[in-house]
Structure formats: structure tokens, C-alpha cells
Design a protein around this motif. Structure first.
Motif, PDB file in Angstrom:
ATOM      1  N   LEU A 193      22.534 -15.691  29.714  1.00 42.57           N
ATOM      2  CA  LEU A 193      21.136 -15.669  30.133  1.00 42.57           C
ATOM      3  C   LEU A 193      20.937 -15.018  31.759  1.00 42.57           C
ATOM      4  CD1 LEU A 193      18.209 -15.445  28.932  1.00 42.57           C
ATOM      5  CD2 LEU A 193      17.740 -17.792  29.801  1.00 42.57           C
ATOM      6  N   ILE A 194      21.878 -15.805  32.334  1.00 42.45           N
ATOM      7  CA  ILE A 194      21.913 -15.429  33.944  1.00 42.45           C
ATOM      8  C   ILE A 194      22.278 -14.083  34.005  1.00 42.45           C
ATOM      9  CG2 ILE A 194      22.950 -16.089  35.969  1.00 42.45           C
ATOM     10  CD1 ILE A 194      22.715 -19.071  35.108  1.00 42.45           C
ATOM     11  N   ALA A 195      23.383 -13.792  33.476  1.00 41.44           N
ATOM     12  CA  ALA A 195      23.887 -12.498  33.827  1.00 41.44           C
ATOM     13  C   ALA A 195      22.994 -11.514  33.204  1.00 41.44           C
ATOM     14  CB  ALA A 195      25.288 -12.295  32.942  1.00 41.44           C
ATOM     15  N   ALA A 196      22.364 -11.700  31.985  1.00 43.04           N
ATOM     16  CA  ALA A 196      21.426 -10.565  31.455  1.00 43.04           C
ATOM     17  C   ALA A 196      20.151 -10.292  32.411  1.00 43.04           C
ATOM     18  CB  ALA A 196      21.213 -10.891  29.996  1.00 43.04           C
ATOM     19  N   THR A 197      19.666 -11.464  32.849  1.00 37.56           N
ATOM     20  CA  THR A 197      18.261 -11.395  33.209  1.00 37.56           C
ATOM     21  C   THR A 197      18.613 -10.946  34.727  1.00 37.56           C
ATOM     22  OG1 THR A 197      18.314 -13.783  33.694  1.00 37.56           O
ATOM     23  CG2 THR A 197      16.981 -13.171  31.894  1.00 37.56           C
ATOM     24  N   GLN A 198      19.510 -11.328  35.485  1.00 35.44           N
ATOM     25  CA  GLN A 198      19.798 -10.753  36.785  1.00 35.44           C
ATOM     26  C   GLN A 198      19.994  -9.683  36.893  1.00 35.44           C
ATOM     27  OE1 GLN A 198      20.014 -13.152  39.773  1.00 35.44           O
ATOM     28  NE2 GLN A 198      19.256 -11.124  40.548  1.00 35.44           N
TER      29      GLN A 198
ATOM     30  N   ASN B  57      17.378  -6.944  38.972  1.00 31.46           N
ATOM     31  CA  ASN B  57      17.833  -6.187  40.077  1.00 31.46           C
ATOM     32  C   ASN B  57      17.239  -4.775  39.754  1.00 31.46           C
ATOM     33  OD1 ASN B  57      19.028  -8.176  41.085  1.00 31.46           O
ATOM     34  ND2 ASN B  57      21.173  -7.752  40.305  1.00 31.46           N
ATOM     35  N   GLU B  58      17.328  -4.239  38.477  1.00 31.10           N
ATOM     36  CA  GLU B  58      16.777  -3.059  38.117  1.00 31.10           C
ATOM     37  C   GLU B  58      15.366  -2.578  38.472  1.00 31.10           C
ATOM     38  OE1 GLU B  58      17.840   0.387  35.249  1.00 31.10           O
ATOM     39  OE2 GLU B  58      19.076  -0.787  36.305  1.00 31.10           O
ATOM     40  N   VAL B  59      14.316  -3.635  37.984  1.00 29.03           N
ATOM     41  CA  VAL B  59      12.961  -3.361  37.934  1.00 29.03           C
ATOM     42  C   VAL B  59      12.072  -4.315  38.992  1.00 29.03           C
ATOM     43  CG1 VAL B  59      12.855  -2.744  35.522  1.00 29.03           C
ATOM     44  CG2 VAL B  59      12.632  -5.169  35.857  1.00 29.03           C
ATOM     45  N   GLN B  60      12.832  -5.017  39.973  1.00 32.64           N
ATOM     46  CA  GLN B  60      12.057  -6.151  40.821  1.00 32.64           C
ATOM     47  C   GLN B  60      10.932  -5.804  41.433  1.00 32.64           C
ATOM     48  OE1 GLN B  60      13.999  -7.727  44.158  1.00 32.64           O
ATOM     49  NE2 GLN B  60      15.928  -6.455  43.482  1.00 32.64           N
TER      50      GLN B  60
ATOM     51  N   ASN C 106      15.269 -22.947  29.272  1.00 38.33           N
ATOM     52  CA  ASN C 106      14.068 -22.740  28.781  1.00 38.33           C
ATOM     53  C   ASN C 106      13.077 -22.052  30.134  1.00 38.33           C
ATOM     54  OD1 ASN C 106      14.516 -23.318  26.265  1.00 38.33           O
ATOM     55  ND2 ASN C 106      13.867 -25.453  26.562  1.00 38.33           N
ATOM     56  N   HIS C 107      13.319 -22.466  31.248  1.00 42.38           N
ATOM     57  CA  HIS C 107      12.642 -21.926  32.374  1.00 42.38           C
ATOM     58  C   HIS C 107      12.937 -20.748  32.839  1.00 42.38           C
ATOM     59  CE1 HIS C 107      11.503 -26.312  34.079  1.00 42.38           C
ATOM     60  NE2 HIS C 107      11.096 -26.050  33.026  1.00 42.38           N
ATOM     61  N   LEU C 108      14.193 -20.260  32.841  1.00 44.22           N
ATOM     62  CA  LEU C 108      14.619 -18.914  32.977  1.00 44.22           C
ATOM     63  C   LEU C 108      14.255 -17.985  31.857  1.00 44.22           C
ATOM     64  CD1 LEU C 108      16.034 -17.270  34.829  1.00 44.22           C
ATOM     65  CD2 LEU C 108      18.079 -17.799  33.769  1.00 44.22           C
ATOM     66  N   ASP C 109      14.359 -18.490  30.656  1.00 44.78           N
ATOM     67  CA  ASP C 109      13.880 -17.881  29.512  1.00 44.78           C
ATOM     68  C   ASP C 109      12.178 -17.141  29.681  1.00 44.78           C
ATOM     69  OD1 ASP C 109      14.372 -16.276  27.193  1.00 44.78           O
ATOM     70  OD2 ASP C 109      13.353 -18.097  25.902  1.00 44.78           O
ATOM     71  N   LEU C 110      11.500 -18.166  30.097  1.00 51.77           N
ATOM     72  CA  LEU C 110      10.116 -18.060  30.201  1.00 51.77           C
ATOM     73  C   LEU C 110       9.841 -16.982  31.303  1.00 51.77           C
ATOM     74  CD1 LEU C 110       7.835 -19.254  28.551  1.00 51.77           C
ATOM     75  CD2 LEU C 110       7.334 -20.974  30.353  1.00 51.77           C
ATOM     76  N   ALA C 111      10.468 -17.278  32.501  1.00 51.84           N
ATOM     77  CA  ALA C 111      10.416 -16.670  34.018  1.00 51.84           C
ATOM     78  C   ALA C 111      10.688 -15.083  33.480  1.00 51.84           C
ATOM     79  CB  ALA C 111      11.137 -17.297  34.958  1.00 51.84           C
ATOM     80  N   SER C 112      11.713 -14.848  33.033  1.00 51.83           N
ATOM     81  CA  SER C 112      12.170 -13.653  32.743  1.00 51.83           C
ATOM     82  C   SER C 112      11.588 -12.716  31.778  1.00 51.83           C
ATOM     83  CB  SER C 112      13.645 -13.756  32.066  1.00 51.83           C
ATOM     84  OG  SER C 112      13.699 -14.221  30.821  1.00 51.83           O
ATOM     85  N   ARG C 113      10.421 -13.092  31.004  1.00 52.75           N
ATOM     86  CA  ARG C 113       9.544 -12.504  30.337  1.00 52.75           C
ATOM     87  C   ARG C 113       8.872 -11.419  31.159  1.00 52.75           C
ATOM     88  NH1 ARG C 113       7.752 -16.889  26.259  1.00 52.75           N
ATOM     89  NH2 ARG C 113       9.743 -17.214  25.353  1.00 52.75           N
ATOM     90  N   ASN C 114       8.560 -11.636  32.290  1.00 53.60           N
ATOM     91  CA  ASN C 114       7.991 -10.730  33.176  1.00 53.60           C
ATOM     92  C   ASN C 114       8.794  -9.569  33.561  1.00 53.60           C
ATOM     93  OD1 ASN C 114       5.440 -11.932  33.390  1.00 53.60           O
ATOM     94  ND2 ASN C 114       6.419 -13.417  34.802  1.00 53.60           N
ATOM     95  N   VAL C 115      10.240 -10.077  33.542  1.00 54.07           N
ATOM     96  CA  VAL C 115      11.094  -9.195  33.748  1.00 54.07           C
ATOM     97  C   VAL C 115      11.431  -7.990  32.588  1.00 54.07           C
ATOM     98  CG1 VAL C 115      13.644  -8.591  34.476  1.00 54.07           C
ATOM     99  CG2 VAL C 115      12.449 -10.773  35.171  1.00 54.07           C
ATOM    100  N   SER C 116      11.058  -8.652  31.365  1.00 59.83           N
ATOM    101  CA  SER C 116      11.347  -7.945  30.208  1.00 59.83           C
ATOM    102  C   SER C 116      10.041  -6.989  30.266  1.00 59.83           C
ATOM    103  CB  SER C 116      11.044  -8.606  28.956  1.00 59.83           C
ATOM    104  OG  SER C 116      12.187  -9.720  28.905  1.00 59.83           O
TER     105      SER C 116
ATOM    106  N   ALA D  26       8.374  -5.830  32.524  1.00 66.77           N
ATOM    107  CA  ALA D  26       8.571  -4.507  33.700  1.00 66.77           C
ATOM    108  C   ALA D  26       9.438  -3.648  33.198  1.00 66.77           C
ATOM    109  CB  ALA D  26       9.200  -5.191  34.869  1.00 66.77           C
ATOM    110  N   LEU D  27      10.608  -4.054  32.667  1.00 64.13           N
ATOM    111  CA  LEU D  27      11.639  -3.195  31.966  1.00 64.13           C
ATOM    112  C   LEU D  27      11.070  -2.206  30.856  1.00 64.13           C
ATOM    113  CD1 LEU D  27      15.025  -4.823  30.845  1.00 64.13           C
ATOM    114  CD2 LEU D  27      14.812  -2.975  32.440  1.00 64.13           C
ATOM    115  N   MET D  28      10.182  -2.715  29.968  1.00 63.74           N
ATOM    116  CA  MET D  28       9.258  -2.118  28.822  1.00 63.74           C
ATOM    117  C   MET D  28       8.679  -1.062  29.720  1.00 63.74           C
ATOM    118  SD  MET D  28      10.244  -3.500  26.065  1.00 63.74           S
ATOM    119  CE  MET D  28       9.094  -2.569  24.997  1.00 63.74           C
ATOM    120  N   GLN D  29       7.840  -1.465  30.691  1.00 66.43           N
ATOM    121  CA  GLN D  29       7.053  -0.509  31.489  1.00 66.43           C
ATOM    122  C   GLN D  29       7.804   0.581  31.851  1.00 66.43           C
ATOM    123  OE1 GLN D  29       5.035  -2.634  34.409  1.00 66.43           O
ATOM    124  NE2 GLN D  29       4.317  -0.866  35.520  1.00 66.43           N
TER     125      GLN D  29
END
Ligand code: AMP
Length: 614
Positions: free
Chosen positions: A537-542, A546-549, A584-594, A596-599
């Protein structure tokens, strides 16, 4: 009652099987293999490895890798066999307070049953994972020629592993059960079982589902390990002759030679010549030395000739005890990996005058037979009956240090027999009952099973009291002895474990530590699972972050970065629970990353859809 599994606890390899309906199946272990090396290793990092993983690291960890432990079960430290084992084994042996052998490893003295229990525990876990149910009940096999201490040790190993050992059955008997259960005609067979550490020969007959062992004999210190040793000695001597270098004291080199020797031995069962190649085995002033040599089948046979000859005596004795001649044997079954050596078959053919039957898989047939016996006990298989024998005579020491047999070898078990003894002195108040097992006329040449005193004998002239000594052997071949003075009714029972084997409290302590280790093991496995999940999860979300921050709101970015820090820290230190929370925390926090990626993906799509001006 749940399922009863059958376990062949071998010197070299172990195997577990079960019956589905009436069909026996071998249960693969966690690595997918049908047999598991009976090897346990303790590494410098404090890890405990079992089976193939333990075997794989044996060369770099010779002192911490325990193999052939079955050869030590039920033995005294001061015995010819253990003396010999001390010379050849890379790990250290010592003596327990009661004289039993102990293995010194990982800053602890281990009893052989305790080490074997680790192998059994792995098989139990493999069975539970495969069958998707808890497994408690087991039939465990042992060589037919095991004495009482060795049988008790085998049973203790099962108990320490958390198994309810329903029955200990003899390996050749188990093999015969697997071979003969579907055969219609009456047959008299011999089972020639040469495994990694022990040799058994059993003569038995079966007819209409009744399996009756007529006799058994063997050598509990003869097996494939000895064949490997002969090859090793030859290679080491040859190397010394050509290079002047002695490998005997280099434990790591010895372990490499042992592996190569066994491999060459097995290859020579099909090839007539093989090469041993051990680069950088040693070195001297002139530089590194490599061991490269050839071994032919005929040389191997010559080296092992004496070992093969040692199988003849027990075969002849078993035939004589069964009151049969070789021509009355309908088939000879080969069991145990070492019987794959062509010269073994030839030896069997010479002794019995017929080509042996090798239609069964010698590695699996014993576990399958044990599983069948499990179903007989459970009542699922009703048309088979097994009648086994005791391999060695039982009795007590009598006047002048002589041995008086009460139950003769090859008596069908279970059995009870009583013999009456008396005192040798006037007004003798007590008698010392020394229980022994073996065939020698002199007590001290037999295996001592225990000593107990019968006290309170009323005064009487020598030779008048009647002391009834009764021996009972149960279906496991395990012995119970009582002595009763008829006049007073005083009774004593022998505590066989007092002079040998593990006491009840030692077993309880070992069960506890095995269970504790199993829990720790599960916790460790869980931790690895959650660590791996979190790492992914760390590798994928990081990467996505980086791509969409730039598209993420500062507050959400902050939340993500905090969760990411927490996750990375959790990887270093946390236990399973903390790893789960961090995930669970990272999974939740990474939803905004997802999001942004969709956007970003949507914007790119739209751009792609805008037709270019022509
Ligand atoms: P078991 O205790 O029945 O698993 O037998 C193990 C012994 O059989 C070990 O000493 C192995 O080296 C030996 N063994 C296995 N395969 C072969 C083979 N193909 N030829 C000779 N010995 C073998």
C-alpha cells in the motif's frame, strides 16, 4: 470424534496421510511437498526452522541443524549408539540427570522427543490447513523393533506436539495394511523396511481382512544414514590422500560432504557412475582446494557391503520365529527410501529367493497404513483387524543377575502374563523388581526399563512367599508391570519413566512451550502478512501521490503525509495490531489521492476527446 491422521515419523523424512471415505490420501505440507524432512534448525537470529527450510540451511549452520534425531529417542547418553552418534553428528549431545541423551542447541538442552515434536507439530498444522479443520487425533508409527523406551519417547513426541496419540503402530505393519487391504487371497508376506535410520523385518499373514504379525526383528541403528557415512568416509580419506588435508574436523565441510554423499548414493540407484563436485571445500598455502571425484555404483556397493550383510541375520531370525522357511513367503514388500538401492533388492532376493515387490511407494506407504489404522479405530473401516506382536522379550532380573523372561518376543499384543517368584533370604521384607527388555541371558546386557521395590512382605522362610509379577503390553506395545505379594496383598506398579524417558511434569512443560511457540509462530506469520500488505500500500499510494499531489487540497495532503509517516514507522516497530491500524489510516487518507488521480485521468480523457482543428 474428528478425523484421525496417520503419521510416519521417519529418521530422514516424515509423512502424513488421511482417509477420505475409504480412499487414503497423502497430505502435502505447507511447501506443497508430500514428505517433510525430519529436520529442525535453530539459527543465529533466533529463528526456528522445520523441514525443507531447515535442510536448506544445514551447510551454513551445521551445529544448529538437528537431523536423524529419531536415532536418539529413548536412548541413554552412555550407550554404544550415542557414543557413535557423538562422533559423527555436528550438533552436541549431553546427558540428562537420569542418564537420557539430550541435544544442546540454542542455549537449551532438548530431549529427542521434544525435537521430534517440532516436526510433528508442522505435520499437524499442515493437516489442519489442508483439511480446513482442527486435527487432534493421530496414529504415529515407529520401527517394529523399537523397545519400550523408544515407543514411550515416540508417544511423548506426539503428546508434546499437542496430538492425542491414539495408537503407536509398527511401520512394517502399517505398510502391510496399506498393501494388503484390498487383496482378496490369503497371503504370507515379509516387509523389508530399510529407512534412513532403522531396519525392520516383519513376517505377517493376512486373510479376509485379518492381519496377523507372526514375527518381527531388526536393527534400530541401521539405515541410510550409515550408507551415507560409508561414502563420506571414503571421500574424506581419498581427499586426504590427494591433498594431505583432513576434513574430519571442519564441520561445515563435513556437512557439504554429507549432502554430496547422500546425493551421489541416491543417484547411483539409477546411474552406474556419478561425480561429486564441491568447490572451495578447503584450502592451504597453495590456495583453495576443490573436491572433485567420481563414484561408481560398484564402489558404493563395495563400501556398503557390510551394512547390507547386517540385514541377513534379522531376516533369518524372523523366519525362524515365524516357523517358516523362505519358500513359504508369497511376497516381499520393500519399504523405506534406502530400499531403492538396487543392491538392497538383490540382497532381499538372495535371502528370500524371490524378486521383491516394489509396487508401493516406499516413502508414503507407512503413513497411509497409519491412516487406515486410524479409520479402523474410529470404526469407519470395519472389515480389517490388526494383530501385532511385541518385538523383544520382557522379564525381570533374577538371582545372580540372570534374566528371566515373562513375555517372550513375538507374542501377540495386547497381552498379559503373570509369573510367580519368591524370596531368597529368610524374613526378607522386600524385593527389588528390575524390569528389562531384550534377548540376552544376562540382565545387564538387556535394556533396563525400570526398577521398583515391593515392600511389606510378612516374615517367612526363604522360598515360601508368593510374589506374582504381571506384565501387560497394550496395543501400542507399551509396558506396565505390577508385583503383588499374595500373603499381604501389597502391590507395586513399575514407573517405567523413572529411570528413563520424560516425566509427566517434563512433558507438561514441553507441551506448554510447544504451544507457546506455535502461538508465537502464528503471531510472527500474521505480522509478516500485515507488513507485506502495508508495504504494497505504501509503494502504490506513494507513487500515486507523487504524480498528483498538486491536485490535492493542502489539508488532505497533510493528512496523507501524516498517515504515510505513521505507516513507515509501523513497518519498523509495530505488532500486527498496529500494522492493521496504520494500514487502515493510510488506506483512508489515500482516498483523496485516488480522487485526484481520477480527476487527472478525466481531464486527460477530455483533452484527448477535443478534436484537433483541421
Ligand atoms: P525414509 O526414512 O524411508 O524416508 O528413507 C530415507 C533414506 O532413504 C535416506 O537415507 C535416503 O538417502 C535414502 N534414499 C532415498 N532415496 C534413495 C535412492 N533413490 N537410492 C538410495 N537411497 C535412497
Amino acid at each position: 470424534m474428528g478425523r484421525i491422521i496417520g503419521i510416519d515419523l521417519g529418521t530422514t523424512n516424515s509423512c502424513v496421510a488421511y482417509l477420505e471415505g475409504s480412499e487414503p490420501h497423502v497430505i502435502p505440507n505447507q511447501e506443497g511437498a508430500r514428505t517433510t524432512p525430519s529436520i529442525v534448525a535453530f539459527t543465529d537470529k533466533g529463528e526456528r526452522l522445520v523441514g525443507q527450510l531447515a535442510k536448506r540451511q544445514s551447510i551454513i549452520n551445521p551445529k544448529g541443524t538437528l537431523y536423524a534425531v529419531k536415532r536418539l529417542i529413548g536412548r541413554k547418553y552412555q550407550s554404544a549408539e550415542v557414543e557413535e552418534a557423538t562422533r559423527r553428528l555436528p550438533y552436541s549431545l549431553s546427558s540428562a540427570a537420569n542418564g537420557d541423551v539430550r541435544i544442546k542447541v540454542a542455549e537449551k538442552d532438548w530431549s529427542p522427543p521434544e525435537v521430534s515434536a517440532i516436526v510433528l507439530q508442522k505435520l499437524k498444522e499442515a493437516a489442519e490447513a489442508f483439511l480446513h479443520e482442527k486435527v487432534d487425533d493421530a496414529i504415529v508409527t515407529c520401527p517394529a523393533y523399537f523397545n519400550d523406551s523408544q515407543r514411550q519417547g515416540t508417544r511423548d513426541a506426539g503428546i508434546i506436539a499437542g496430538l492425542n496419540v491414539m495408537r503407536i503402530i509398527n511401520e512394517p505393519t502399517a505398510a502391510a495394511l496399506a498393501y494388503g487391504r484390498n487383496r482378496k487371497n490369503a497371503e504370507t508376506i515379509a516387509v523389508f523396511d530399510l529407512g534412513g535410520g532403522t531396519f525392520d523385518i516383519s513376517i505377517m499373514e493376512f486373510e479376509e481382512g485379518v492381519f496377523k504379525v507372526l514375527s518381527t526383528a531388526g536393527d534400530t541403528y541401521l539405515g541410510g544414514e550409515d550408507f551415507d557415512q560409508r561414502v563420506m568416509e571414503h571421500i574424506i580419506a581419498e581427499f586426504k590422500e590427494t591433498t594431505g588435508i583432513e576434513l574430519k574436523n571442519d564441520k561445515m565441510a563435513l556437512q557439504r560432504v554429507k549432502e554430496a554423499a547422500e546425493k551421489a548414493k541416491c543417484e547411483l540407484s539409477t546411474a552406474v557412475e556419478t561425480e561429486l563436485n564441491l568447490p572451495f571445500i578447503s584450502g592451504d598455502k597453495t590456495g583453495p582446494k576443490h573436491l572433485v571425484t567420481k563414484l561408481t555404483r560398484s564402489k558404493l556397493e563395495q563400501l556398503c557391503d557390510g551394512l547390507l550383510e547386517r540385514t541377513r541375520g534379522p531376516c533369518e531370525q524372523a523366519l525362524a520365529d515365524a516357523k517358516l522357511t523362505a519358500d513359504k513367503i508369497d511376497a516381499v514388500l520393500l519399504v523405506g527410501g534406502q530400499t531403492r538401492m538396487p543392491k538392497v533388492s538383490q540382497m532381499v532376493e538372495k535371502i528370500f529367493g524371490k524378486i521383491p515387490n516394489n509396487s508401493i511407494n516406499p516413502d508414503e506407504v507407512v503413513a497411509i497404513g497409519a491412516a487406515i489404522q486410524g479409520s479402523i479405530i474410529k470404526g469407519d473401516v470395519q472389515d480389517l483387524i490388526l494383530m501385532d506382536v511385541t518385538p523383544l522379550s520382557l522379564g525381570i532380573e533374577t538371582k545372580g543377575g540372570t534374566f528371566t523372561k515373562i513375555i517372550e518376543r513375538n507374542t501377540s499384543i495386547p497381552a498379559t502374563k503373570t509369573m510367580t517368584f519368591t524370596t531368597v533370604q529368610d524374613n526378607q521384607k522386600m524385593v527389588r523388581v528390575h524390569v528389562l527388555q531384550g534377548e540376552r541371558e544376562i540382565s545387564e546386557l538387556n535394556k533396563s526399563l525400570g526398577v521398583f521395590m515391593l515392600t511389606g512382605i510378612p516374615d517367612a522362610p526363604a522360598g515360601t512367599p508368593h510374589i506374582d509379577v504381571s506384565f501387560t503390553i497394550d496395543a501400542n506395545g507399551i509396558v506396565q508391570v505390577t508385583a503383588v505379594d499374595r500373603a499381604s496383598g501389597n502391590k507395586q506398579e513399575v514407573q517405567i519413566t523413572a529411570s528413563s524417558g520424560l516425566t509427566e511434569s517434563e512433558i507438561q512443560r514441553m507441551i506448554e512451550s510447544a504451544r507457546q511457540y506455535s502461538d508465537e509462530d502464528k503471531a510472527r506469520k500474521d505480522k509478516i502478512k500485515y507488513q507485506t500488505r502495508l508495504e504494497s500500500l505504501i509503494a502504490a499510494t506513494q507513487a500515486a501521490f507523487n504524480e498528483v499531489q498538486n491536485l490535492i487540497k493542502p489539508q488532505d495532503r497533510q493528512t496523507f503525509e501524516t498517515a504515510m509517516d505513521e505507516a513507515k514507522k509501523a513497518l519498523e516497530t509495530a505488532d500486527s495490531e498496529e500494522l492493521k491500524i496504520a494500514y487502515n489510516h493510510l488506506d483512508l487518507a489515500s482516498r483523496n489521492v485516488s480522487n485526484a488521480l481520477m480527476q487527472q485521468f478525466g481531464t486527460e480523457q477530455k483533452k484527448a476527446e477535443i478534436p484537433k482543428p483541421s
